[in-house]
Write a protein that holds these residues in place. Structure first.
Motif, PDB file in Angstrom:
ATOM      1  N   PHE A 238       0.801  -1.215   0.000  1.00 15.59           N
ATOM      2  CA  PHE A 238       0.000   0.000   0.000  1.00 15.59           C
ATOM      3  C   PHE A 238       0.842   1.276   0.000  1.00 15.59           C
ATOM      4  CE2 PHE A 238      -4.652  -0.912   0.894  1.00 15.59           C
ATOM      5  CZ  PHE A 238      -4.602  -2.120   0.234  1.00 15.59           C
ATOM      6  N   GLY A 239       2.100   1.191   0.363  1.00 17.13           N
ATOM      7  CA  GLY A 239       2.990   2.351   0.254  1.00 17.13           C
ATOM      8  C   GLY A 239       3.190   2.754  -1.192  1.00 17.13           C
ATOM      9  N   GLN A 240       3.271   1.775  -2.093  1.00 15.04           N
ATOM     10  CA  GLN A 240       3.393   2.063  -3.523  1.00 15.04           C
ATOM     11  C   GLN A 240       2.106   2.711  -4.036  1.00 15.04           C
ATOM     12  OE1 GLN A 240       4.762  -0.682  -2.144  1.00 15.04           O
ATOM     13  NE2 GLN A 240       6.869  -0.219  -2.659  1.00 15.04           N
ATOM     14  N   PHE A 241       0.950   2.201  -3.580  1.00 13.59           N
ATOM     15  CA  PHE A 241      -0.326   2.805  -3.976  1.00 13.59           C
ATOM     16  C   PHE A 241      -0.405   4.249  -3.488  1.00 13.59           C
ATOM     17  CE2 PHE A 241      -2.188  -1.709  -3.745  1.00 13.59           C
ATOM     18  CZ  PHE A 241      -1.960  -1.923  -5.089  1.00 13.59           C
ATOM     19  N   TYR A 242       0.019   4.491  -2.255  1.00 10.86           N
ATOM     20  CA  TYR A 242       0.009   5.845  -1.692  1.00 10.86           C
ATOM     21  C   TYR A 242       0.899   6.779  -2.507  1.00 10.86           C
ATOM     22  CZ  TYR A 242       1.169   9.642   1.534  1.00 10.86           C
ATOM     23  OH  TYR A 242       1.384  10.878   2.094  1.00 10.86           O
ATOM     24  N   ASN A 243       2.033   6.271  -2.985  1.00 14.21           N
ATOM     25  CA  ASN A 243       2.954   7.078  -3.786  1.00 14.21           C
ATOM     26  C   ASN A 243       2.452   7.303  -5.204  1.00 14.21           C
ATOM     27  OD1 ASN A 243       4.823   7.488  -1.772  1.00 14.21           O
ATOM     28  ND2 ASN A 243       6.059   5.712  -2.327  1.00 14.21           N
ATOM     29  N   GLY A 244       1.338   6.674  -5.571  1.00 18.39           N
ATOM     30  CA  GLY A 244       0.784   6.857  -6.908  1.00 18.39           C
ATOM     31  C   GLY A 244       1.322   5.855  -7.907  1.00 18.39           C
ATOM     32  N   GLN A 245       2.005   4.842  -7.439  1.00 20.95           N
ATOM     33  CA  GLN A 245       2.583   3.821  -8.318  1.00 20.95           C
ATOM     34  C   GLN A 245       1.662   2.596  -8.325  1.00 20.95           C
ATOM     35  OE1 GLN A 245       6.289   3.781  -6.106  1.00 20.95           O
ATOM     36  NE2 GLN A 245       7.319   4.694  -7.873  1.00 20.95           N
ATOM     37  N   ILE A 246       0.534   2.742  -8.983  1.00 24.65           N
ATOM     38  CA  ILE A 246      -0.523   1.737  -8.941  1.00 24.65           C
ATOM     39  C   ILE A 246      -0.077   0.433  -9.605  1.00 24.65           C
ATOM     40  CG2 ILE A 246      -2.928   1.233  -9.531  1.00 24.65           C
ATOM     41  CD1 ILE A 246      -2.497   3.580  -7.525  1.00 24.65           C
TER      42      ILE A 246
END
Length: 130
Positions: A65-73
């Motif tokens: 979810f850290g990647q999702f938060y960074n916008g790296q879906i």
């Protein structure tokens, strides 16, 4: 009123000026110099920041979810699939990959903050005027 500051007609203009000052005078001078923009012509600058702590905490609690938060879906979906497959093979591989995901979320949130959201920033590439 200083010579460089635009005239503030109402509260909305003051809010915009506060936004410009929030990113720091040094940063705005750097951007003005890079694009050769006169302060009064450019208008407000938008900043794109991500919290390193939130990014890391999200990855610790619910990988990736850290990647999702960074916008790296797409990266987050790929990491989720890899983590699932590694978990089926061996728990130790999954743990090692989880640690890598934490490092990746931390590193990319720092890059986002450093380059104002531009993941592929390269200072050697000349930029066009706005």
């Amino acid at each position: 009123m200083e010579k460089d500051e635009p005239h503030l007609d109402n509260d909305e203009d003051k809010d915009i000026r506060d936004l410009i000052t929030d990113i720091g005078e040094e940063e705005t001078k750097k951007i003005d110099k890079q694009y050769e923009i006169d302060k009064e012509k450019r208008g407000p600058l938008v900043t794109y920041k991500k919290s390193i702590g939130v990014s890391l905490l999200l990855t610790i609690l619910i990988p990736p979810f850290g990647q999702f938060y960074n916008g790296q879906i797409l990266k987050g979906i790929l990491f989720m699939l890899i983590s699932f497959i590694l978990g089926l093979i061996s728990g130790i591989f999954s743990l090692i990959f989880w640690i890598f995901m934490m490092y990746d979320a931390y590193k990319n949130s720092k890059l986002i903050n450093k380059n104002n959201g531009n993941y592929f920033f390269n200072e050697n590439i000349k930029t066009k005027e706005i």
